[in-house]
Design a protein around this motif. Sequence first.
Motif, PDB file in Angstrom:
ATOM      1  N   UNK A 650       0.839  -1.206   0.000  1.00 23.26           N
ATOM      2  CA  UNK A 650       0.000   0.000   0.000  1.00 23.26           C
ATOM      3  C   UNK A 650       0.869   1.249   0.000  1.00 23.26           C
ATOM      4  N   UNK A 651       1.903   1.268   0.854  1.00 27.00           N
ATOM      5  CA  UNK A 651       2.813   2.414   0.904  1.00 27.00           C
ATOM      6  C   UNK A 651       3.496   2.637  -0.442  1.00 27.00           C
ATOM      7  N   UNK A 652       3.946   1.556  -1.037  1.00 27.71           N
ATOM      8  CA  UNK A 652       4.672   1.653  -2.314  1.00 27.71           C
ATOM      9  C   UNK A 652       3.753   2.162  -3.411  1.00 27.71           C
ATOM     10  N   UNK A 653       2.588   1.566  -3.537  1.00 26.30           N
ATOM     11  CA  UNK A 653       1.669   1.957  -4.614  1.00 26.30           C
ATOM     12  C   UNK A 653       1.230   3.409  -4.475  1.00 26.30           C
ATOM     13  N   UNK A 654       1.092   3.877  -3.231  1.00 25.35           N
ATOM     14  CA  UNK A 654       0.616   5.246  -3.016  1.00 25.35           C
ATOM     15  C   UNK A 654       1.613   6.288  -3.526  1.00 25.35           C
ATOM     16  N   UNK A 659      -4.891   7.738  -7.376  1.00 27.28           N
ATOM     17  CA  UNK A 659      -6.327   7.471  -7.345  1.00 27.28           C
ATOM     18  C   UNK A 659      -6.638   6.286  -8.244  1.00 27.28           C
ATOM     19  N   UNK A 660      -7.918   5.930  -8.311  1.00 27.60           N
ATOM     20  CA  UNK A 660      -8.334   4.790  -9.127  1.00 27.60           C
ATOM     21  C   UNK A 660      -8.078   5.040 -10.611  1.00 27.60           C
ATOM     22  N   UNK A 661      -8.272   6.260 -11.040  1.00 25.10           N
ATOM     23  CA  UNK A 661      -8.085   6.567 -12.461  1.00 25.10           C
ATOM     24  C   UNK A 661      -6.650   6.315 -12.912  1.00 25.10           C
ATOM     25  N   UNK A 662      -5.699   6.593 -12.023  1.00 27.36           N
ATOM     26  CA  UNK A 662      -4.293   6.378 -12.403  1.00 27.36           C
ATOM     27  C   UNK A 662      -3.984   4.906 -12.589  1.00 27.36           C
ATOM     28  N   UNK A 695      -9.372  -0.272  -9.753  1.00 29.56           N
ATOM     29  CA  UNK A 695      -9.197   0.568  -8.564  1.00 29.56           C
ATOM     30  C   UNK A 695      -7.822   0.341  -7.959  1.00 29.56           C
ATOM     31  N   UNK A 696      -7.407   1.285  -7.160  1.00 28.33           N
ATOM     32  CA  UNK A 696      -6.145   1.162  -6.451  1.00 28.33           C
ATOM     33  C   UNK A 696      -6.198  -0.005  -5.476  1.00 28.33           C
ATOM     34  N   UNK A 697      -7.360  -0.230  -4.873  1.00 26.50           N
ATOM     35  CA  UNK A 697      -7.508  -1.360  -3.958  1.00 26.50           C
ATOM     36  C   UNK A 697      -7.316  -2.686  -4.676  1.00 26.50           C
ATOM     37  N   UNK A 698      -7.857  -2.816  -5.895  1.00 25.99           N
ATOM     38  CA  UNK A 698      -7.640  -4.029  -6.695  1.00 25.99           C
ATOM     39  C   UNK A 698      -6.153  -4.302  -6.863  1.00 25.99           C
ATOM     40  N   UNK A 699      -5.419  -3.273  -7.232  1.00 29.27           N
ATOM     41  CA  UNK A 699      -3.983  -3.424  -7.471  1.00 29.27           C
ATOM     42  C   UNK A 699      -3.267  -3.825  -6.192  1.00 29.27           C
ATOM     43  N   UNK A 700      -3.574  -3.154  -5.096  1.00 30.63           N
ATOM     44  CA  UNK A 700      -2.904  -3.450  -3.823  1.00 30.63           C
ATOM     45  C   UNK A 700      -3.177  -4.879  -3.370  1.00 30.63           C
ATOM     46  N   UNK A 701      -4.425  -5.341  -3.494  1.00 29.25           N
ATOM     47  CA  UNK A 701      -4.761  -6.692  -3.064  1.00 29.25           C
ATOM     48  C   UNK A 701      -4.080  -7.727  -3.945  1.00 29.25           C
ATOM     49  N   UNK A 702      -4.088  -7.519  -5.253  1.00 26.20           N
ATOM     50  CA  UNK A 702      -3.467  -8.477  -6.173  1.00 26.20           C
ATOM     51  C   UNK A 702      -1.965  -8.595  -5.917  1.00 26.20           C
ATOM     52  N   UNK A 703      -1.304  -7.470  -5.713  1.00 29.80           N
ATOM     53  CA  UNK A 703       0.140  -7.493  -5.480  1.00 29.80           C
ATOM     54  C   UNK A 703       0.469  -8.123  -4.137  1.00 29.80           C
ATOM     55  N   UNK A 704      -0.354  -7.866  -3.124  1.00 25.47           N
ATOM     56  CA  UNK A 704      -0.114  -8.481  -1.815  1.00 25.47           C
ATOM     57  C   UNK A 704      -0.229  -9.998  -1.913  1.00 25.47           C
ATOM     58  N   UNK A 705      -1.263 -10.484  -2.597  1.00 27.69           N
ATOM     59  CA  UNK A 705      -1.441 -11.932  -2.770  1.00 27.69           C
ATOM     60  C   UNK A 705      -0.247 -12.528  -3.497  1.00 27.69           C
TER      61      UNK A 705
END
Length: 867
Positions: A650-654, A659-662, A695-705
Amino acid sequence: MTMENQGLCPGLQDCLSAVHNKITSHLHSNASNHHDLNLIKGKLVVDHSPGQSGPGKSASVQVYSCTEIDPNTRKGKLSEKAKLKYAKSQKSDGTRTTTYEVKLYVEKDFGIPGAFVIENHHNHKFFLQSATLQTPGDQVINFDCRSWVYPIKMTKTSRIFFSNTSYLPRDTPKALADLRQEELKNLRGDGTGERKEWDRIYDYDYYNDLGNPDKGGEHERPVLGGSETFPYPRRGRTGRPPSKKDPLTESRPEMINLDIYVPPDERFRPKKLSEFIGNSIQATAHFILPEAKSLLEKDSSVQSFNEIKEMFSSNRSQKVDGWLSEKLHKLVPDELYKGIAHASKGDHLMFTLPQILSNNELAWKNDEEFGRQMLAGTNPTRIRVLESFPPPASKHGEECLINASHIVNNLDGLTITQAMNQWRIYIVDDHDYLMPFLNRINTNTKGICAYASRTLLFLKGDATLKPLVIQLSLSFSLPGSSDNEIITRLLLPASEGTEGALWQLAKTHVAANDSGYHQLISHWLHTHAVVEPFIIATRRQLSVMHPIHLLLDPHFKDTMHINALSRSILINSGGILEKTLFTGKVSMELSSELYKKWRFDEQALPTDLLKRRMALEDPDNPTGAQILFQDYPYGLDALDIWSAIRTWVIDYCSIFYKDDNSVESDEELQAWWSEIRNVGHGDKRNEEWWFKMTTLTDLQEALTILIWTASALHASVNFGQYAYAGYPPNRPTHCLNFVPEEGTTEFGEFLKDPDKYYLKMLPEKFEMTLGIALVEVLSRHTSDEEYLGQRPSSEWTDNKEVLQKFETFKKTLVEIETKIRDRNINPKLKNRWGPAKIAYKLLHPDASNENRRGGITGKGIPNSISL
């Protein structure tokens, strides 16, 4: 004219003078020109194999500007070529590292370097570790290269390296935009031709190289992937021609091949490859050779428990000669055979006793230890809370025979309803998925006697697990009918006498089932196989300049290479897993069948724990889950590691996505995710559970998994194998006898000598020692391992904010190490050690760098699936 020219003929004197004047004029001209140029100084650090010289002046470098565009090429301005100049050299661990210097003169308006190309006109490849460029303004630009550079006579093209600055595609400097796209296009290739060692091409293929029909029908195997019957993740394409007998099956070399193609950047470094081969040689020479002649004996079963224990003594190896030499030479590559032959003549280190024996020789027989290993052993991701009682009938028409009378007296005074309401009855279920395969396993695999099992356990007040009942089922085909006859029997806990001995046999069959599931599913499928498509897609669709590529790169180290080696010697027809596991020839078919149930989103640790009811939903917990009981060592440690990884992601992606659009507008990221879903895991393309990646949440969850799977999940199911499976009675890979029925000849043999019957049920000596050798090699960390929270270079990125966040991640991991140590000395947490006295350290990160020598340590989370 100098004095040295006196005495020469006038014509030659004139010629020499002309050459001298021309050289002098050229030097003066260059010196004058250099006053109008800027000097960029560079250093390149190169590894090269012993006996091979470094590239030296045979290699040249050119630098691209990232700020100034050449109007003719629309790319960054390109410097002239400059040759490498030797600076210093040192040798360590069999590898010579040489630092070269380079001087590049560029126009004053050249701008800031952002990439360089290198041409290797040497005869040998070399490994380029890193490079630094220093501008006239003393700006230092770092390049974390870590890549092979092959001779240009092979590749026909130069290599490009980009600096450690990361850009989303839309933020790429215009001077580098075309170079970024060209490099990705080159990495994708055109999907044709057989791959050569030097090809840096990433493409997909089915698992069509497991069988070898040219060797005969017994080596035919189905193609995995690309069909509803046999779905599977994709592997890296090698492009070998089809076999002669089956055009759908890729041909295989006649001998085991350790040089199977993977893209150069995915290959083991020379030091690791030699270490891996050395470990394999040592284990083979120590464990297998002394038992090899048992192949000629009529009874090659072990005769006593002491005989198994003696396998770990020193100097057991025998000379490789005669029939054994000939047989072995046909089975292994030349370099491996030579190493085994050499090792068999010398002294050998003593192999330590597996931990399951070292502190308590009888702990493996203990019911509490049997239950503890389901929470803290090599396969702690299978156990789940039983949701209904009695367990539901089999999907194959079999009625469950377990009823209240079997367990009610073992629930510490609770009724079944009370125990269920308190979530205290657990199940390890190896039943339904095995039933369709049982008949083939038991009739087509020589000597194998396999059941499909269910085990129920009770969570006691001290959080230890007490076995309640074991259900063993058999399936036989009826003559002249498509129906199967199903036979089921139940065994209840007992500690002494005939019932106690039968109970021990039943537990051993459960352990054999669990061993097969562990190797084929928990270990191979759920880590090695499912991650490879992510690696291929990352290399093909995310530029090395992309921040997500930079984040994921250490978590892909060596995975494609170890997977390729596995296809060559482990999971192939006649490979080690077919020889040792009870599943035999149907091993990979079974893996394909269970891939049908695989979901990427359910590899998220909290989701997995909640699905198995091993955790409760907790909105106030950052992970969203609260562990059901504190003395579940895997679950408790794993949630800490998961939380640390997730916070880091999450820290890295931020830093890069606001935002989601990015996320949605990132064209490389969207192509990456689309290719993973539609190609890499193409047999799952229509599943609704895939993240939409909008969404940014999608990306964060996928990368964490993904990072969790490649690091901690793999560590938890791999590096504890020798401790538990190194002693076959504790975790046999197959059984050679069923649990005997009263009134049969086998039951009479059993009554006469229960221990002898038990030992004859274990694998024969050769298969047993082959299994020990395998887990010994797999449990070793190599000395070049990089652990979670570590990077090979301190200059892996030039983004200071990223470096700060990474330091926070590393500190968190060190704090988790302290937590784990504290848990392991807490006397209330009995499952942290158990009767076997094996501390649970498999999820101890080792970010504090305690483990750098490698070996069997039972701790440490490597960044990647590197073994």
